[in-house]
Design an enzyme around this catalytic site. Sequence first.
Site, mmCIF file in Angstrom:
data_model
loop_
_atom_site.group_PDB
_atom_site.id
_atom_site.type_symbol
_atom_site.label_atom_id
_atom_site.label_comp_id
_atom_site.label_asym_id
_atom_site.label_seq_id
_atom_site.Cartn_x
_atom_site.Cartn_y
_atom_site.Cartn_z
ATOM 1 N N ILE A 534 44.119 40.587 42.513
ATOM 2 C CA ILE A 534 44.030 39.131 42.283
ATOM 3 C C ILE A 534 44.580 38.266 43.488
ATOM 4 C CG2 ILE A 534 44.170 39.571 39.820
ATOM 5 C CD1 ILE A 534 47.473 39.006 40.281
ATOM 6 N N GLY A 535 44.768 38.838 44.510
ATOM 7 C CA GLY A 535 45.290 38.327 45.749
ATOM 8 C C GLY A 535 45.701 39.298 46.890
ATOM 9 N N THR A 536 45.748 38.628 48.041
ATOM 10 C CA THR A 536 46.073 39.273 49.140
ATOM 11 C C THR A 536 47.119 38.625 49.890
ATOM 12 O OG1 THR A 536 44.083 40.391 49.537
ATOM 13 C CG2 THR A 536 45.382 40.436 51.531
ATOM 14 N N LYS A 556 52.277 44.639 43.786
ATOM 15 C CA LYS A 556 52.114 44.166 45.175
ATOM 16 C C LYS A 556 52.153 45.736 45.778
ATOM 17 C CE LYS A 556 54.061 40.883 47.322
ATOM 18 N NZ LYS A 556 55.148 40.236 48.058
ATOM 19 N N ASP A 656 60.103 31.348 54.009
ATOM 20 C CA ASP A 656 58.753 31.199 53.969
ATOM 21 C C ASP A 656 58.466 30.558 52.697
ATOM 22 O OD1 ASP A 656 56.052 31.260 54.693
ATOM 23 O OD2 ASP A 656 55.641 33.138 53.930
#
Length: 825
Positions: A534-536, A556, A656
């Site tokens: 679902i994401g990187t 993750k 971040d």
Amino acid sequence: MAPSVSISILVLALWVLCIFTHSTTMVVAAKSSALELEAKALLESGWWSSKYTTNGSSLSHCEWPGIYCNVDRSVVWIYMINVYLGDKFRKFNFSSFPNLEDLDLYNTGLQGSIPPEIGTISKLKDLYLPANNLTGNLPLWLANLTQLETFDISSNLISGSIPKELGNLKNLRDLDLSANAFSGEFPLSLANLTQLERFNISSNLISGSIPKEFGNLKNLSTLDLSNNTLTGPIPFTIGHFTNLRTLSLAWNQISGSIPAEIANCISLNNLTLSHNYLTGTISFDMSNLYLLVYLDLSYNNLSGFIPRTINHLTVLETLSLNWNQINGSIPTEIIDCQSLRHLSLSHNSLSGYIPSHISDLHFLNAIDLSHNNISGDIPFELGDSPSLELLDFSYNNLTGNIPNISVSIKEINFSYNSLHGQIPNGYLNCSPYTFIGNKDLCGDIKGFPPCFPSSPNNNKSIVHLIKIVAPLSFFLVVLLVGFFFLSRRGDKKTKYESSETKNGDLFSIWNYDGKIAYEDIIEATKDFDISCCIGTGGYGSVYKAQLPSGKVVAIKKLHRLEAENPTFDKSFKNEVKMLVAIRHRNIVKLLGYCLHNRCMFLIYEYMERGSLFSVLSNDVEAVEFDWMKRMNVIKSIAHALCYMHHECVPAIVHRDITSNNILLNSELEGFVSDFGMAKFLDPDSSNQTLVAGTYGYLAPELAYTMVVTEKCDVYSFGVVALEILMGRHPGELMTLLSSSQSVMLNEILDQRLPPPNRLVAKDVFLVAAISFACLHTKPKSRPTMKWVSQEFLSHKKPVTNPLHSVSLWQLRNQENYIIGESETQ
């Protein structure tokens, strides 16, 4: 008399009669013609619906709504309030109304400049044009309206300087230019308006000092110069205003001391000098100001004691002295302020005790004494105060027990004191943060040890006993458990694996080598198939997985190549270290992790709506993400960062904070995530590091110092907060601000949403102001996240004007929310 003479007299008389009749006829005709012109102008304006203007209507124009005529049927008043006129404003022939005395066009959608034809209405006394979209400069022809008594153009977009010609309007009693974009200094000619009773020019860009000549305006009852960029001292001539009831100079850059002459303003009801740079003591004689209802001197640099003459303020309802440098104790004379409802003395250097009879103030609704050096016990009588709803005694040196709670109190904060004993049962529904920082408290609240049965007199000894017994008991338990596991090591692994394979319990991953969990994860993610991705992220991919227990989680996984890279391996392990150490409702929970055969992954609670960035990028989801939800997400981020910076030991810097690293659940609530680059701050080190973070969110000082502090996160928070307001990354907005003074706050808001209502607009204004303070180029000039979080927690919303009248240049350059250097270091 001769016949010829008689004939001559008769002829003359007939001639005079003829002239008089003709003149009368001409006057009547002229009046009739003037009335016809008025009626024609009204008919052609398009301001009224057809049911009034068609031939079939039995009503004359004097009977139309909003029209008032004199005995000669000539129009003298026009009231069109909350009726949208828009471009129809330009079609109105103002020169056709010579007898017009009152023109009120409040909130009618007027656009463009003020029509010059209004300057021809010589009898005009009252001109109201507030809450419109009027632009341009203030026209000089206003000086022609010498009969004008009221002039109100508040809440528009009029700019430029205040023309000195306004000083010619000697009959003015009410002048309201507030909530526009006026700039420059006050013209001294305004001191000629000696009949003026109300002068409001708040929320503009007026600079310079307050002229001492304003002391000539002795009839003033209201003087509001707040929310400008005024500098210099308060002139001593302020004491000439003996009729003054409201004086507001808040939100400026006024310096110097409060003049003693202000005590001569004996009619004052409201005195607001907050958010300035005032210094010195509160030395003016309060005994003369016995009519004061509201006194706000907060957010200055005032020092010294609270005057004991405060006991003369018997009708005072609000006293705000917070965010100063006031010392000494709270005077017992404050008990004489029997009408007091709101008492705010926070962020000072007050010491001594809380007056024991403060509970006698029966109307008291809110007390904020936080961030002082107050000691002693909390008066137990406060728990019975019938009106009390907010009580904040946090960050003091209070001791003793906590009094029982009154059912009326809705918000309490006793954190960071030296309170001890049992937390009363009436507080069981409170957050643990209400009491955090009091190490000797006990009770049935999460994070605090249970209390043993005891009398009030031996609570303290029980707490000391807990300190001795608890560590010893823990040590013995660890020894026994360790011995048991060593003796049963051969059998343990087989039984553990069998149980965990069956249940797929996520928490089996904790303190385990990960083999069984790994098998469950492999099955749930189809061996980390791309269909489950679902994401990187920066050093791994995120997968959605449903475990055998039915729980949906986000995983993750560090890529194999990255797993062999010591830098990524360190980031991965650093994230584990951070998230194991912290717990906050707005920080994504780490549910488990696995380090097995170079396959490393973290398991989080699943966030259904994904990242903040993805929601803002989707037009449909962005509309669902309304203003109230956006304000809540901004506040949640602030609270999470406050926790990391000020409640974790050592402090944690995320490094971040971006819209990609803020995740949203199904209710669009915000959570801080991705701690791969986070680090603990070592107060004994320089905290130098390689530049890390995301371009567009990095604090500018990292480009040349490479020193990481909490202020780096503060800057990134400011960017994200603006991004939420705008619906897109701020980009070149800061550059635009430095070159333009005409960008208004409402213009940058996400246009996919309808404008915020009046209540939410206050939050939007607060967020915008705080965001610009967070984006200050100097780290020490940025507020702390603790201060930001507390501002959001405060129920006191800033008094603001319509968002279309607030310029970004003004928000940025006033630096209203930048706090003292002692708080920022």
